[in-house]
Design an enzyme around this catalytic site. Structure first.
Site, PDB file in Angstrom:
ATOM      1  N   ASN A   9       7.037  47.421 -60.785  1.00 33.59           N
ATOM      2  CA  ASN A   9       7.226  48.047 -62.021  1.00 33.59           C
ATOM      3  C   ASN A   9       5.617  48.125 -62.620  1.00 33.59           C
ATOM      4  O   ASN A   9       5.339  47.171 -63.325  1.00 33.59           O
ATOM      5  CB  ASN A   9       8.060  47.202 -62.973  1.00 33.59           C
ATOM      6  CG  ASN A   9       8.315  47.940 -64.157  1.00 33.59           C
ATOM      7  OD1 ASN A   9       7.743  48.974 -64.378  1.00 33.59           O
ATOM      8  ND2 ASN A   9       8.976  47.379 -65.114  1.00 33.59           N
ATOM      9  N   LYS A  11       4.790  49.787 -65.340  1.00 31.95           N
ATOM     10  CA  LYS A  11       5.042  49.827 -66.461  1.00 31.95           C
ATOM     11  C   LYS A  11       4.032  50.818 -67.195  1.00 31.95           C
ATOM     12  O   LYS A  11       3.732  51.909 -66.675  1.00 31.95           O
ATOM     13  CB  LYS A  11       4.561  48.233 -67.234  1.00 31.95           C
ATOM     14  CG  LYS A  11       5.542  47.258 -66.743  1.00 31.95           C
ATOM     15  CD  LYS A  11       5.468  46.172 -67.414  1.00 31.95           C
ATOM     16  CE  LYS A  11       6.447  45.107 -66.906  1.00 31.95           C
ATOM     17  NZ  LYS A  11       6.735  44.090 -67.527  1.00 31.95           N
ATOM     18  N   HIS A  97      15.510  47.796 -68.477  1.00 30.60           N
ATOM     19  CA  HIS A  97      14.462  46.992 -68.628  1.00 30.60           C
ATOM     20  C   HIS A  97      14.298  46.300 -69.933  1.00 30.60           C
ATOM     21  O   HIS A  97      14.611  46.821 -70.864  1.00 30.60           O
ATOM     22  CB  HIS A  97      12.961  47.518 -68.181  1.00 30.60           C
ATOM     23  CG  HIS A  97      12.005  46.373 -68.078  1.00 30.60           C
ATOM     24  ND1 HIS A  97      11.313  45.975 -69.025  1.00 30.60           N
ATOM     25  CD2 HIS A  97      11.466  45.835 -66.970  1.00 30.60           C
ATOM     26  CE1 HIS A  97      10.309  45.094 -68.407  1.00 30.60           C
ATOM     27  NE2 HIS A  97      10.549  45.054 -67.317  1.00 30.60           N
ATOM     28  N   GLU A  99      12.069  45.586 -71.938  1.00 26.09           N
ATOM     29  CA  GLU A  99      11.213  46.171 -72.841  1.00 26.09           C
ATOM     30  C   GLU A  99      11.692  47.229 -73.315  1.00 26.09           C
ATOM     31  O   GLU A  99      11.693  47.602 -74.664  1.00 26.09           O
ATOM     32  CB  GLU A  99       9.722  46.343 -71.888  1.00 26.09           C
ATOM     33  CG  GLU A  99       8.958  45.203 -71.938  1.00 26.09           C
ATOM     34  CD  GLU A  99       7.930  45.124 -70.719  1.00 26.09           C
ATOM     35  OE1 GLU A  99       7.904  46.049 -70.073  1.00 26.09           O
ATOM     36  OE2 GLU A  99       7.896  44.042 -70.202  1.00 26.09           O
ATOM     37  N   GLU A 169      16.504  39.488 -64.805  1.00 23.95           N
ATOM     38  CA  GLU A 169      14.909  39.137 -65.410  1.00 23.95           C
ATOM     39  C   GLU A 169      15.183  38.424 -66.574  1.00 23.95           C
ATOM     40  O   GLU A 169      15.403  38.760 -67.734  1.00 23.95           O
ATOM     41  CB  GLU A 169      14.376  40.388 -65.542  1.00 23.95           C
ATOM     42  CG  GLU A 169      13.922  41.443 -64.377  1.00 23.95           C
ATOM     43  CD  GLU A 169      12.819  42.348 -64.532  1.00 23.95           C
ATOM     44  OE1 GLU A 169      11.774  42.209 -63.831  1.00 23.95           O
ATOM     45  OE2 GLU A 169      12.886  43.170 -65.533  1.00 23.95           O
ATOM     46  N   GLY A 175       5.953  38.447 -68.044  1.00 21.93           N
ATOM     47  CA  GLY A 175       4.802  38.508 -68.527  1.00 21.93           C
ATOM     48  C   GLY A 175       4.218  37.413 -68.964  1.00 21.93           C
ATOM     49  O   GLY A 175       3.179  37.233 -69.742  1.00 21.93           O
ATOM     50  N   SER A 215       7.317  37.349 -63.513  1.00 25.26           N
ATOM     51  CA  SER A 215       6.154  36.331 -63.181  1.00 25.26           C
ATOM     52  C   SER A 215       6.061  35.976 -61.780  1.00 25.26           C
ATOM     53  O   SER A 215       5.655  34.955 -61.322  1.00 25.26           O
ATOM     54  CB  SER A 215       5.930  35.226 -64.287  1.00 25.26           C
ATOM     55  OG  SER A 215       5.878  35.568 -65.541  1.00 25.26           O
TER      56      SER A 215
HETATM   57  P1  PGA Z   1       6.036  40.393 -64.699  1.00 26.74           P
HETATM   58  O1  PGA Z   1       7.072  41.434 -65.239  1.00 26.74           O
HETATM   59  O2  PGA Z   1       6.222  40.013 -63.233  1.00 26.74           O
HETATM   60  O3  PGA Z   1       4.816  40.766 -65.186  1.00 26.74           O
HETATM   61  O4  PGA Z   1       6.571  39.241 -65.341  1.00 26.74           O
HETATM   62  C1  PGA Z   1       8.323  41.596 -64.475  1.00 26.74           C
HETATM   63  C2  PGA Z   1       8.971  42.891 -65.041  1.00 26.74           C
HETATM   64  O5  PGA Z   1       8.935  43.015 -66.288  1.00 26.74           O
HETATM   65  O6  PGA Z   1       9.633  43.562 -64.170  1.00 26.74           O
END
Ligand code: PGA
Length: 252
Positions: A9, A11, A97, A99, A169, A175, A215
């Protein structure tokens, strides 16, 4: 048999040039890998979907969208519909997601509408969900996940699950550098599979891929992916570097 999936992803990262370079790099690094039952997916920004698709042509890399609007068309400035994604050849979309939920106000009800619009257009969905840190601390994480699934997806008929991939998630791991332990991931994935079996059938539970996200990096991917109910990962930060993403694909 359910597929293994490693999905990047991206983003709001990578301009047009970087998109080309990253797809090219991934393509080269996975060329010789035995990817039998494993799907490799990247999700660039809307503006770079076509570019990425062109660069991924004749490779096994699948290019998917990060989001879409629930309406067909109309006065929704800045939005993109399922029809539009389909019209350029996109086959899969990420929905829900964290976010999108926390920064853009996407509720379970909106997500249920998006799910319906995607399926009406024969788009496969990678549906994301997961608890906040406070939910886990108060031991409400199972309830939160259950209600996100019930509200976003459980109105569907069993047949629709052919087009659903789940991505658990935990928000506290996205993140942050903090990862759920492989045991925590397995515990939640097994819980989700049990929910699918109870609501639908053993077949739905057994054939739905459940990804872990939060992560995931080269140093922890293998251990997380070794768990029996973890079918792969949705990768943010580590999907932006060819070497890291390739190492994660190798881990699966
Ligand atoms: P990350 O993000 O691997 O940077 O923690 C995962 C995601 O948001 O799908």
């Amino acid at each position: 048999m359910r597929s293994k999936i490693v999905a990047g992803n991206w983003k709001m990262n990578n301009d047009n040039k970087q998109t080309k370079a990253l797809v090219k790099g991934i393509r080269k690094s996975i060329k010789k890998l035995p990817l039998n039952n494993t799907r490799v997916i990247v999700a660039p920004t809307f503006v770079n979907l076509s570019t990425a698709m062109k660069r991924a042509k004749k490779s096994t890399i699948e290019v998917v969208a990060q989001n879409m609007h629930q309406s067909k068309n109309g006065a929704f400035t800045g939005e993109i519909s399922a029809e539009m994604l389909k019209s350029i050849g996109v086959k899969t979309v990420i929905l829900g997601h964290s976010e999108r939920r926390s920064l853009f106000g996407e509720t379970d009800a909106i997500l249920a509408e998006k799910v319906n619009a995607a399926l009406e257009n024969e788009l496969e969905i990678i549906f994301c969900f997961g608890e906040q840190l406070a939910d886990r601390k108060s031991e409400n994480h199972f309830d939160v996940v259950k209600s996100q699934l019930e509200n976003g997806l459980f109105h569907l008929e069993a047949i629709s699950w052919n087009n659903i991939v789940l991505a658990y998630e935990p928000v506290w791991a996205i993140g942050t550098g903090e990862t759920a332990s492989p045991e925590q991931a397995q515990e939640m994935h097994a819980f989700i599979r049990k929910l699918l079996q109870e609501k639908y059938t053993t077949a739905v539970a057994d054939t739905t891929s459940i990804l872990y996200g939060g992560s995931v990096k080269p140093s922890n991917a293998e251990e997380i992916f070794s768990k029996k109910d973890v079918d792969g990962g949705l990768i943010g930060g580590a999907s932006l570097k060819v070497e890291d993403f390739a190492a994660i694909i190798k881990a699966i």
